[in-house]
Write an enzyme that holds these catalytic residues in place. Structure first.
Site, short mmCIF file in Angstrom:
data_model
loop_
_atom_site.label_atom_id
_atom_site.label_comp_id
_atom_site.label_asym_id
_atom_site.label_seq_id
_atom_site.Cartn_x
_atom_site.Cartn_y
_atom_site.Cartn_z
N HIS A 1 -3.96 75.55 23.45
CA HIS A 1 -3.25 75.99 22.26
C HIS A 1 -4.03 77.09 21.55
O HIS A 1 -5.19 77.36 21.88
CB HIS A 1 -2.99 74.82 21.31
CG HIS A 1 -4.24 74.25 20.69
ND1 HIS A 1 -4.50 74.36 19.34
CD2 HIS A 1 -5.30 73.60 21.21
CE1 HIS A 1 -5.66 73.77 19.07
NE2 HIS A 1 -6.16 73.30 20.20
N HIS B 1 2.83 72.69 14.79
CA HIS B 1 1.88 73.19 15.79
C HIS B 1 2.35 72.79 17.18
O HIS B 1 2.94 71.71 17.36
CB HIS B 1 0.48 72.63 15.53
CG HIS B 1 -0.59 73.28 16.33
ND1 HIS B 1 -0.95 74.60 16.19
CD2 HIS B 1 -1.38 72.79 17.32
CE1 HIS B 1 -1.92 74.89 17.04
NE2 HIS B 1 -2.19 73.81 17.74
N CYS C 1 0.19 79.66 17.38
CA CYS C 1 0.46 78.62 18.37
C CYS C 1 1.75 78.86 19.16
O CYS C 1 1.75 78.81 20.39
CB CYS C 1 0.46 77.24 17.73
SG CYS C 1 1.78 76.94 16.52
#
Length: 163
Positions: free
Chosen positions: A120, A108, A54
């Site tokens: 993402h 994240h 990420c």
């Protein structure tokens, strides 16, 4: 899937057309970078088009735009200016606690692309665009940060015109 992504990104461009012209040029450049990366596989620690995690994905996109971000998602959350969820603009970083601990920690990160969506690197699907308020991400949302300022948008206009 590519058609859906293109429709979302086209909507973003139209939405931004009503904002400042310099912001539009920056958003168009970022959209192009993100669109090229859709479908890139997930790779823990990955920072290249061979595979992203990420924060590797967000670092890569912003680096292409001339902005250096810290490597870790938790550190990226401290970059820029905090933004309320209601005030998100395309290009803002969005942060989540996906650790399962629900302690508000950052594990994240993605890039808000407008219309309630963010791009993402998903561990199971690679680079994708998803709804910010999906049943998975909505309860895990922690915060957002804006790392782009008006002077950087001006720089992006020049860079976009050269490409």
């Amino acid at each position: 899937m590519k058609k859906k992504v293109s429709v979302i990104l086209a909507g973003l461009v139209l939405m931004l057309a009503f904002q400042a012209g310099s912001a539009l040029a920056s958003a168009i450049k970022m959209d192009g970078i993100i669109e090229e990366l859709i479908g890139t596989r997930y790779s823990y620690g990955g920072t290249t088009t061979k595979g992203f995690d990420c924060s590797g994905f967000t670092s890569y996109v912003f680096n292409k735009m001339g902005i250096d971000l810290p490597r870790r998602s938790a550190d990226q959350a401290n970059a820029g200016t905090k933004v309320a969820k209601a005030d998100l603009q395309p290009g803002d970083l969005v942060f989540f606690d996906t650790s399962g601990k629900n302690n508000g920690g950052i594990s994240h990160v993605g890039i808000y692309v407008g219309d309630g969506n963010f791009a993402h690197a998903s561990t199971s699907k690679g680079v994708i665009i998803e709804k910010l308020d999906s049943s998975y991400y909505k309860p895990r949302y922690v915060t957002a940060a804006r790392v782009l300022d008006e002077s950087q948008y001006e720089k992006f206009i020049i860079a976009a015109e050269k490409q």
